[in-house]
Design a protein around this motif. Structure first.
Motif, short mmCIF file in Angstrom:
data_model
loop_
_atom_site.label_atom_id
_atom_site.label_comp_id
_atom_site.label_asym_id
_atom_site.label_seq_id
_atom_site.Cartn_x
_atom_site.Cartn_y
_atom_site.Cartn_z
N SER A 166 0.83 -1.20 0.00
CA SER A 166 0.00 0.00 0.00
C SER A 166 0.87 1.25 0.00
O SER A 166 1.89 1.31 0.68
CB SER A 166 -0.92 0.01 1.23
OG SER A 166 -1.58 1.27 1.34
N VAL A 199 -0.12 4.03 1.28
CA VAL A 199 -0.78 4.90 2.25
C VAL A 199 -0.24 4.68 3.66
O VAL A 199 -0.14 3.55 4.14
CB VAL A 199 -2.30 4.66 2.26
CG1 VAL A 199 -2.98 5.51 3.32
CG2 VAL A 199 -2.89 4.95 0.88
N VAL A 204 -1.19 6.03 7.57
CA VAL A 204 -2.24 6.67 8.36
C VAL A 204 -1.60 7.21 9.63
O VAL A 204 -0.93 6.48 10.36
CB VAL A 204 -3.37 5.69 8.72
CG1 VAL A 204 -4.40 6.36 9.62
CG2 VAL A 204 -4.02 5.16 7.45
N PHE A 233 -3.81 0.09 4.37
CA PHE A 233 -2.69 0.97 4.71
C PHE A 233 -1.40 0.17 4.84
O PHE A 233 -1.43 -1.05 5.06
CB PHE A 233 -2.96 1.73 6.02
CG PHE A 233 -3.09 0.84 7.23
CD1 PHE A 233 -1.98 0.44 7.95
CD2 PHE A 233 -4.34 0.41 7.66
CE1 PHE A 233 -2.10 -0.38 9.07
CE2 PHE A 233 -4.48 -0.41 8.78
CZ PHE A 233 -3.34 -0.81 9.48
N LYS A 276 0.18 2.42 10.25
CA LYS A 276 -0.76 3.30 10.95
C LYS A 276 -0.17 3.59 12.33
O LYS A 276 0.15 2.68 13.09
CB LYS A 276 -2.12 2.63 11.11
CG LYS A 276 -3.12 3.42 11.98
CD LYS A 276 -4.52 2.81 11.92
CE LYS A 276 -4.59 1.42 12.52
NZ LYS A 276 -4.56 1.44 14.01
N ILE A 304 5.60 4.61 0.04
CA ILE A 304 4.59 5.46 0.70
C ILE A 304 4.51 6.82 0.01
O ILE A 304 5.47 7.57 0.00
CB ILE A 304 4.90 5.63 2.21
CG1 ILE A 304 4.86 4.27 2.91
CG2 ILE A 304 3.91 6.60 2.85
CD1 ILE A 304 5.20 4.33 4.37
N LEU A 315 1.20 8.68 0.17
CA LEU A 315 0.06 9.42 0.74
C LEU A 315 0.10 9.31 2.26
O LEU A 315 0.28 8.22 2.81
CB LEU A 315 -1.26 8.86 0.22
CG LEU A 315 -1.49 8.93 -1.29
CD1 LEU A 315 -2.71 8.09 -1.68
CD2 LEU A 315 -1.68 10.38 -1.74
N VAL A 374 -2.27 10.11 5.39
CA VAL A 374 -3.62 10.47 5.82
C VAL A 374 -3.56 10.93 7.27
O VAL A 374 -3.17 10.17 8.17
CB VAL A 374 -4.58 9.28 5.68
CG1 VAL A 374 -5.96 9.65 6.21
CG2 VAL A 374 -4.66 8.83 4.23
N THR A 385 -12.24 7.02 3.13
CA THR A 385 -11.10 7.71 2.50
C THR A 385 -10.05 6.71 2.06
O THR A 385 -9.51 6.80 0.94
CB THR A 385 -10.49 8.71 3.50
OG1 THR A 385 -11.46 9.70 3.85
CG2 THR A 385 -9.27 9.40 2.90
N LEU A 386 -9.75 5.73 2.90
CA LEU A 386 -8.74 4.74 2.55
C LEU A 386 -9.16 3.89 1.37
O LEU A 386 -8.33 3.54 0.51
CB LEU A 386 -8.44 3.86 3.77
CG LEU A 386 -7.78 4.56 4.96
CD1 LEU A 386 -7.59 3.58 6.12
CD2 LEU A 386 -6.44 5.16 4.57
N LEU A 410 -8.62 5.98 -1.73
CA LEU A 410 -7.20 6.10 -2.05
C LEU A 410 -6.63 4.80 -2.61
O LEU A 410 -5.70 4.81 -3.43
CB LEU A 410 -6.41 6.51 -0.80
CG LEU A 410 -6.73 7.89 -0.23
CD1 LEU A 410 -5.92 8.14 1.04
CD2 LEU A 410 -6.45 8.99 -1.26
#
Length: 255
Positions: free
Chosen positions: A21, A23, A25, A40, A43, A66, A68, A70, A158-159, A162
């Motif tokens: 991922s 993303v 968080v 994600f 996190k 990585i 993004l 959040v 949101t996740l 994305l």
């Protein structure tokens, strides 16, 4: 990440999810929320605008996947770490590695090279879904709180959105940050800085104003081991980051 050490490179208050991922968080403040791990890569929680944010940056720039970041949760009064991240992205740092244009109390990224700071600004895009209510001053210890259903639903939605975006890894090698200050656990770091703060402030409370020289600088004994001498009390202290301790002392003593 072939050719690099195990990731994440520094410890912290986080959980790992889907390594593919793009993303990350970041829960600003003291919130807790469970979301599907496939949404994600990592996190974690952010409470401070200095060593806490340094750890976030170090782990992100060491993983080019990585792209993004959040932001969710509630702003932390005084530290204002959410605001500090926005200010960092928009304005960068000055020659002293102080984040520009932020209300945060001690927004210094002392233990990161400028290369890592700039790489962070280039590598990630912020997605801010934080609670928009004003940060409140904490009168007593503020325990960790669970996200309500609305907050969790907004984060999961949101996740999922994305996850549909095809993003390539950042087109440069990982940046690996080596710093003794970033190897400690958050609780230990906070305890050391809290004890150091007491030693900085005590002379101001006990000595008469005409006998108090707040301009007297702290003496470095060993940077490698984080040992300094507080001259006003003649006390040897151990701190997680010598540079941050200097900034903390200056802030508390108004010099």
């Amino acid at each position: 990440m072939e050719g690099t050490n195990a990731w994440p490179v520094v410890s912290g208050d986080y959980v790992l999810g889907n390594e593919a991922s793009p993303v990350a968080v970041l829960i600003v403040g003291r919130g807790a929320v469970d979301v599907p791990k496939d949404l994600f890569c990592i996190k974690g929680i952010l409470k401070t605008e200095n060593i806490g944010l340094e750890k976030v940056i170090a782990n992100i720039v060491s993983n080019p996947r990585i792209r993004l970041l959040v932001l969710c949760g509630r702003e932390e009064f005084g530290h204002f770490p959410g605001e500090a991240i926005h200010a960092l992205m928009a304005h960068g740092v000055d020659e002293h590695k102080r984040i520009r244009n932020t209300r945060s109390a001690i927004p210094f990224l002392c233990d990161l090279p400028f290369e890592a700071i700039e790489r962070f600004r280039q590598q990630v895009e912020l997605v801010d879904i934080m609670d928009a209510s004003p940060a409140k001053e904490i009168a007593a210890y503020d325990p960790i709180y669970e996200f309500d259903e609305e907050g969790r639903g907004r984060l999961v939605s949101t996740l999922r959105t994305l996850a549909e975006q095809p993003l390539e890894p950042f087109p440069e090698e990982a940046v690996i940050v080596r710093s003794k200050a970033l190897t400690g656990e958050g609780g230990s770091i906070a305890t050391q800085l809290h004890l150091a703060s007491d030693d900085f402030i005590t002379p101001m409370l006990r000595l008469p104003s005409d006998g108090l020289n707040t301009g007297m600088g702290m003496v470095l004994v060993s940077e490698e081991f984080g040992v300094v001498l507080e001259p006003l009390r003649g006390k040897v202290l151990t701190v997680p980051s010598v540079e941050l301790a200097l900034r903390l002392r200056s802030y508390l003593m108004g010099v």
